[in-house]
Design an enzyme around this catalytic site. Structure first.
Site, PDB file in Angstrom:
ATOM      1  N   CYS A 152      52.795  32.319   6.371  1.00  0.00           N
ATOM      2  CA  CYS A 152      52.037  31.360   7.196  1.00  0.00           C
ATOM      3  C   CYS A 152      52.929  30.412   7.989  1.00  0.00           C
ATOM      4  O   CYS A 152      52.432  29.684   8.855  1.00  0.00           O
ATOM      5  CB  CYS A 152      51.065  30.559   6.332  1.00  0.00           C
ATOM      6  SG  CYS A 152      51.866  29.453   5.133  1.00  0.00           S
TER       7      CYS A 152
ATOM      8  N   CYS B 188      23.536  -9.746  -3.761  1.00  0.00           N
ATOM      9  CA  CYS B 188      22.343  -8.943  -3.964  1.00  0.00           C
ATOM     10  C   CYS B 188      22.331  -7.757  -3.014  1.00  0.00           C
ATOM     11  O   CYS B 188      23.299  -7.496  -2.304  1.00  0.00           O
ATOM     12  CB  CYS B 188      21.095  -9.803  -3.747  1.00  0.00           C
ATOM     13  SG  CYS B 188      20.951 -10.411  -2.050  1.00  0.00           S
TER      14      CYS B 188
ATOM     15  N   HIS C  65      59.012  62.985  36.710  1.00  0.00           N
ATOM     16  CA  HIS C  65      58.716  62.467  38.048  1.00  0.00           C
ATOM     17  C   HIS C  65      59.974  61.917  38.691  1.00  0.00           C
ATOM     18  O   HIS C  65      60.722  61.149  38.072  1.00  0.00           O
ATOM     19  CB  HIS C  65      57.633  61.391  37.985  1.00  0.00           C
ATOM     20  CG  HIS C  65      56.295  61.925  37.576  1.00  0.00           C
ATOM     21  ND1 HIS C  65      55.636  61.515  36.442  1.00  0.00           N
ATOM     22  CD2 HIS C  65      55.512  62.866  38.165  1.00  0.00           C
ATOM     23  CE1 HIS C  65      54.483  62.154  36.345  1.00  0.00           C
ATOM     24  NE2 HIS C  65      54.387  62.990  37.381  1.00  0.00           N
TER      25      HIS C  65
ATOM     26  N   CYS D 101      66.524  29.097   5.091  1.00  0.00           N
ATOM     27  CA  CYS D 101      67.444  29.332   6.200  1.00  0.00           C
ATOM     28  C   CYS D 101      68.769  28.621   5.934  1.00  0.00           C
ATOM     29  O   CYS D 101      68.795  27.609   5.219  1.00  0.00           O
ATOM     30  CB  CYS D 101      66.794  28.812   7.484  1.00  0.00           C
ATOM     31  SG  CYS D 101      67.808  29.028   8.969  1.00  0.00           S
TER      32      CYS D 101
ATOM     33  N   CYS E  63      26.458  -7.633  13.539  1.00  0.00           N
ATOM     34  CA  CYS E  63      25.584  -7.620  14.713  1.00  0.00           C
ATOM     35  C   CYS E  63      24.315  -8.427  14.491  1.00  0.00           C
ATOM     36  O   CYS E  63      23.518  -8.606  15.416  1.00  0.00           O
ATOM     37  CB  CYS E  63      25.229  -6.181  15.099  1.00  0.00           C
ATOM     38  SG  CYS E  63      24.122  -5.341  13.929  1.00  0.00           S
TER      39      CYS E  63
ATOM     40  N   CYS F 279      60.502  61.646  48.404  1.00  0.00           N
ATOM     41  CA  CYS F 279      60.016  60.586  47.501  1.00  0.00           C
ATOM     42  C   CYS F 279      58.526  60.382  47.753  1.00  0.00           C
ATOM     43  O   CYS F 279      58.108  60.149  48.901  1.00  0.00           O
ATOM     44  CB  CYS F 279      60.786  59.295  47.738  1.00  0.00           C
ATOM     45  SG  CYS F 279      60.144  57.871  46.815  1.00  0.00           S
TER      46      CYS F 279
ATOM     47  N   CYS G 277      12.137   0.223  -2.041  1.00  0.00           N
ATOM     48  CA  CYS G 277      12.858   1.502  -1.950  1.00  0.00           C
ATOM     49  C   CYS G 277      13.300   2.000  -3.318  1.00  0.00           C
ATOM     50  O   CYS G 277      14.267   2.742  -3.447  1.00  0.00           O
ATOM     51  CB  CYS G 277      14.080   1.381  -1.039  1.00  0.00           C
ATOM     52  SG  CYS G 277      15.307   0.217  -1.691  1.00  0.00           S
TER      53      CYS G 277
END
Length: 552
Positions: free
Chosen positions: A286, A336, A183, A276, A343, A164, A369
């Site tokens: 998927c 407005c 082998h 099933c 805060c 062996c 703005c």
């Protein structure tokens, strides 16, 4: 047996049976349809353009439903595999290759396992690349087909001493075994090697112990050497058995939780939506819930949208502004354009910039703005429009989904009532037509529910904006919505008929209307999918789409 003819006038379907001895010609003159119930009494219904007689009995095969009488039910493109069937299915696959290629069973099994049970690809490679290259790549020795069984040989050869190469001990040949590659090692070394590999979960591809050999240890060797190790041998066999389900690309486990013990094997096309035996239907490709006419990619986007926070962000963008100091979202409920956060920070609602508190209804002191107003309004309008469009499709999607759940519950209750009535002997009539109507309703509800997710993406200029012009997209959407509305209308009609029939009363006209409506719905679903596949997906140029084919 008689012959059943179907005459379709608009959305109505009339029935005519040519009985034996009749010429079979359907006379279309004035007349009426006569139906005999189980007691033999006749129910007449006038039709100005039909002169024929339709007879039915609860014991007649035609009572099982018009769809069965007019079409042949084709075999689904998949089969269900359970623990009892798995061994047989795997043995069939191995036996087929063994017969086609004239090889040993262990060789056929090793080749199939390497090719993940794809027999067609394996046979193609054997023909095109040649067996030598295929065997080498798969780690199978060609000479394994001709070698003797381990432990076989004459008594004299069995006494021959063999060294062996692992433990370097001399053993008689009877105490040694050879792999298909040639082998040879002592059984003790083989047993230790195999035990370690099996215990480590490598049972499906155990390589020979020889240096740089790479050939897979075949079944004959393992079964011979490990015959005294019941637990390890059982684990080895189970691993090979489960390989057919776990490594096979044409097999998928049922996604039920907890797992019901079933798997599904498709014939070839992975775009299938099997059901099933446990009642769970899913997309084979998927693994999600059935979603035709949506593609798998489209459904993943929809699933993310309805279960994620994308629409929450859309609502926040459309209805709130972040405070410039603490960044918390602030909703303006009137007044407005000067807004005050909790805060204490004041800011302009139009541009979101921080300001002082001095202001009038038309302006804020030291703040201007106006040049940003159009841009800000456009952002708000886009987000609001996107959210409203989503809610339009989602609400209708959810409505049909809720109805689908209701139809499933109704079917379970109905089948229980029918079974109880038959068991008690109080009702002997056939109500399979009613069960089939409920099944058709479930299918139609699923299609309609998914169709709103499809419309949201396909006509929303998100996925296929480059495929169609604005005018083409509008025409496609109108065609789609017309077909969708006709299907939805017939579904609601059948739903009303089924609701009336739940008391299991004897009403021949109600039964006939339900059967005709079921057939009509099936026909509309077929045309609906033809529209989606041919006129919508079929016109895509730079991309492709594949969905599960609807099967009546």
């Amino acid at each position: 047996m008689g012959i059943l003819f179907v005459f379709s006038f608009g959305t109505s379907v009339l029935l005519h049976r040519c009985l034996p001895g009749n010429s079979g010609a359907a006379s279309m003159g004035p007349g009426s349809v006569h139906m005999a119930d189980a007691e033999g009494s006749e129910v007449s219904q006038d039709y100005s353009d039909l002169s024929s007689e339709y007879s039915y009995s609860s014991n007649d095969e035609a009572d099982l439903g018009l769809a069965e009488a007019t079409t042949t039910k084709e075999r689904p493109p998949y089969r269900i595999i359970d623990a009892d069937m798995l061994k047989k299915v795997q043995a069939e696959a191995v036996s087929d290759l063994e017969t086609i290629w004239s090889c040993k069973k262990s060789v056929a099994k090793a080749l199939l396992m390497y090719y993940r049970w794809d027999k067609e690809r394996l046979l193609t490679d054997l023909a095109e690349k040649g067996p030598e290259l295929v065997y080498k790549t798969a780690g199978v020795a060609e000479q394994a087909n001709n070698r003797a069984e381990p432990g076989a040989g004459s008594s004299s050869s069995q006494q021959e001493q063999v060294t062996c190469d692992v433990c370097m001990c001399e053993n008689s040949r009877s105490e040694c075994s050879s792999n298909g590659c040639g082998h040879t090692f002592c059984n003790t070394c083989w047993r230790g090697h195999l035990a370690v590999q099996i215990a480590d979960g490598q049972a499906r591809h155990i390589s020979c112990m020889a240096y740089k050999c790479g050939v897979v240890c075949d079944d004959e060797l393992v079964l011979h050497v490990m015959k005294g190790e019941r637990e390890l041998l059982s684990k080895y066999k189970q691993s090979h058995l489960e390989s057919y389900m776990e490594d096979n690309e044409r097999v998928a486990f049922c996604p039920s939780v907890p797992w019901c013990g079933h798997a599904v094997e498709v014939d070839s096309d992975p775009f299938v939506e099997p059901e099933c035996p446990c009642g769970i239907a899913f997309c084979f490709k998927c693994g999600k819930a059935p979603h035709s006419p949506c593609t798998c990619d489209m459904w993943l986007l929809w699933d993310e949208k309805i279960n994620g926070d994308s629409e929450t962000r859309n609502w926040l963008a459309a209805n709130t502004k972040p405070c410039p100091k603490c960044s918390k979202p602030v909703e303006k409920n009137g007044g407005c354009n000067l807004v005050m956060c909790k805060c204490g920070q004041a800011f302009c609602w139009l541009c979101g910039g921080a300001t002082g508190t001095r202001h009038t209804w038309t302006q804020i002191d030291n703040h201007s703005c106006g040049r940003y107003k159009d841009e800000a309004d456009a952002r708000i309008n886009d987000a609001l429009r996107s959210h409203k469009r989503y809610m339009h499709y989602f609400e209708r999607y959810k409505q049909h989904l809720d109805s689908l759940t209701k139809e499933k519950n109704n079917r379970a209750k109905l089948t229980s009532r029918i079974a109880a009535a038959e068991h008690d002997g109080t009702e002997s009539r056939d109500f399979s037509w009613l069960v089939k109507a409920l099944d058709q309703l479930r299918t139609a509800r699923q299609v309609l529910s998914n169709s709103y997710a499809f419309a949201y993406f396909f006509f929303g200029r998100q996925l296929y904006a480059e495929e169609f012009s604005e005018d083409e997209n509008r025409v496609n959407q109108n065609l789609f919505e017309d077909s969708q509305e006709m299907l939805a209308g017939e579904v609601e009609r059948l739903s009303g008929l089924v609701e009336r029939a739940k008391e299991l009363t004897l009403d021949p006209q109600l039964r006939l209307d339900a059967i005709n409506s079921s057939v009509n719905i099936n026909s509309r679903i077929v045309k609906f999918f033809e529209l989606v596949e041919n006129d919508l997906y079929g016109k895509l140029q730079s991309s492709s789409a594949q969905i599960a084919v609807y099967r009546a």
